[in-house]
Design a protein around this motif. Sequence first.
Motif, mmCIF file in Angstrom:
data_model
loop_
_atom_site.group_PDB
_atom_site.id
_atom_site.type_symbol
_atom_site.label_atom_id
_atom_site.label_comp_id
_atom_site.label_asym_id
_atom_site.label_seq_id
_atom_site.Cartn_x
_atom_site.Cartn_y
_atom_site.Cartn_z
ATOM 1 N N PHE B 24 40.308 43.514 49.218
ATOM 2 C CA PHE B 24 41.148 44.420 48.427
ATOM 3 C C PHE B 24 41.314 45.712 49.216
ATOM 4 N N ALA B 25 42.528 45.958 49.692
ATOM 5 C CA ALA B 25 42.839 47.168 50.460
ATOM 6 C C ALA B 25 41.848 47.379 51.608
ATOM 7 N N GLY B 26 41.457 46.280 52.266
ATOM 8 C CA GLY B 26 40.570 46.395 53.419
ATOM 9 C C GLY B 26 39.099 46.445 53.051
ATOM 10 N N TRP B 27 38.787 46.293 51.758
ATOM 11 C CA TRP B 27 37.404 46.303 51.297
ATOM 12 C C TRP B 27 37.062 44.934 50.718
ATOM 13 N N SER B 28 35.834 44.513 50.919
ATOM 14 C CA SER B 28 35.355 43.294 50.283
ATOM 15 C C SER B 28 34.838 43.680 48.902
ATOM 16 N N MET B 29 35.565 43.269 47.862
ATOM 17 C CA MET B 29 35.265 43.741 46.500
ATOM 18 C C MET B 29 35.110 42.568 45.539
ATOM 19 N N PRO B 30 34.282 42.725 44.523
ATOM 20 C CA PRO B 30 34.129 41.651 43.529
ATOM 21 C C PRO B 30 35.339 41.601 42.594
ATOM 22 N N VAL B 31 36.046 40.486 42.584
ATOM 23 C CA VAL B 31 37.204 40.362 41.699
ATOM 24 C C VAL B 31 36.731 39.964 40.301
ATOM 25 N N GLN B 32 35.604 39.221 40.249
ATOM 26 C CA GLN B 32 35.023 38.821 38.968
ATOM 27 C C GLN B 32 33.635 38.267 39.256
ATOM 28 N N TYR B 33 32.796 38.266 38.251
ATOM 29 C CA TYR B 33 31.469 37.652 38.373
ATOM 30 C C TYR B 33 31.464 36.318 37.633
ATOM 31 N N GLY B 34 32.227 36.256 36.537
ATOM 32 C CA GLY B 34 32.356 35.025 35.765
ATOM 33 C C GLY B 34 33.737 35.039 35.133
ATOM 34 N N SER B 35 33.769 35.007 33.820
ATOM 35 C CA SER B 35 35.052 35.011 33.124
ATOM 36 C C SER B 35 35.643 36.418 33.070
ATOM 37 N N ILE B 36 36.893 36.531 33.487
ATOM 38 C CA ILE B 36 37.599 37.816 33.439
ATOM 39 C C ILE B 36 37.697 38.286 31.987
ATOM 40 N N ILE B 37 37.978 37.338 31.101
ATOM 41 C CA ILE B 37 38.163 37.706 29.690
ATOM 42 C C ILE B 37 36.856 38.229 29.101
ATOM 43 N N ASP B 38 35.724 37.601 29.435
ATOM 44 C CA ASP B 38 34.428 38.085 28.939
ATOM 45 C C ASP B 38 34.143 39.496 29.456
ATOM 46 N N GLU B 39 34.460 39.727 30.736
ATOM 47 C CA GLU B 39 34.212 41.048 31.320
ATOM 48 C C GLU B 39 35.109 42.097 30.663
#
Lengths: 130, 372
Positions: B24-39
């Motif tokens: 993400f924009a040159g960074w390694s970033m967590p997009v999700q850990y599990g369910s997006i909806i739960d988060e």
Amino acid sequence: MKPTELLYAETHEWVAVSTEGGRKVGTIGITAFAIEQLTDLVHMVLPKVGTKVGAGKEFGEVESVKAVSSLYSPVSGEIVAVNDQLPGRLEKLGDDPYNSGWMIKVALSDEADLNKLMDHAAYQKQCASE
Amino acid sequence: MSGALNQTPLHAWHAAHGGRMVDFAGWSMPVQYGSIIDEHQATRTAVGLFDVSHMGRLRIDGPGGAALLDRLLTRKVTGLGPGKIRYSLVCKEDGGILDDVLVYHLRQPQDALYHQLVVNASNREKIVNWFRSQMRADDEATLTDQTVETAMIAVQGPSALRLLEPLVGADLGGLAYYSGAETSICGHRGIVSRTGYTGEDGCELIVPAAAAVDVWTRVLETGKDQGARAVGLAARDTLRLEAAMPLYGHELNECIDPLTADLACAVNFSGRDFVGREALLVIQAKPGRPRRVGLELVGRRIPREHYPIVVGGEKIGEVTSGTFSPTLQKSIAMAYVQPQFAEVGTEVAVDIRGAMEPAHVVKLPFYHSRAK
């Protein structure tokens, strides 16, 4: 159906082949791995019975919060059944992808398509490398 | 994947806790850990922790700092009291938006005042270069990029303030929305601000990079019983979209001006000059500008970025962000449309891969937090 007895496409669809009324029919769905990767499914489009599909060609799509993904038929032939219940119970697809999660049944027009698919061990190897 | 991706101080934590890492924009970033909806739901009902260390933190020191910012931002910084934070835009001469930023005016323990800008990760280098190119020898201001030495953690949700209260030196209840302070955070020196990008109440914490894991794990641990959990960038996007907050690269870019983006509230013309002012005055007088609107769809297919908005077979606009709203349980989108189609209730269609899906214009935001 047991995952170990299925055939797999690189695009994460599974096929179970059976003989129905003297012809070979492939039951097709997507794998637990694919469902896990997609997460948060919200919508699915499945084709109509009678539609012709080609091996490697799109037969529908599944949409998650994150992205839309095409569903590809691993085999060529005519669609003889569609799981119309599935789009209304997508949240349950993850629980039972290899049985009630089936999507379409295709009467195979070319059994040679099956030779291009992976067995369970080969598919596991692919998933591990993704 | 390229080996050159930047990593935040929390990278190892994310990887060890099931974070699905993306570029993400040159960074390694967590997009999700599990369910997006739960988060997403955890943030709306309890507390979500977001690693936003990839966002740029630029510090401006010196007696001329306010004057420099006054020249480069669409809102006036002079007169912004210590501890106050303001949302503003950085425009080019032609009025196009280079970035949207938060300006903090902060007081150091020794009583010296300084400004801090929080900029988008994707625009950090561009903004640093732009500022340097616009600075004059007699500006009496210095700009320091502190992104790498610090980490930034957003703690968002209805329980966020209660959770942070015992961990933070400042009186959070007394900290107004859009203000901040230098204080102690879990025993480390840092900045706490009553800001965020989810539409929920909450704070953002800036701490030294070396303290990031300690602060993150202690906030998570303290908030465990209140349902605190780590949230990835995907839910950050669904949350901000429900709150109708524009995102650079989607609703905002160098070809869109603040007035078209419905951000006139972030432009202050009166009695001052800034880069882009003349162009924006011309644009302001121009009729027929496209408008940023909210759309709600009838069906559950998701309108994605760049999908055309269609009325009577004609394209009248384009989607800039779309998602399935976990709160509304509906497909929603933000879009730019021609002004005659911007009224709430207007029936349109979104061309979703060839199918015309019915939608209508709704009032923004899609979601309003009860607190704040």
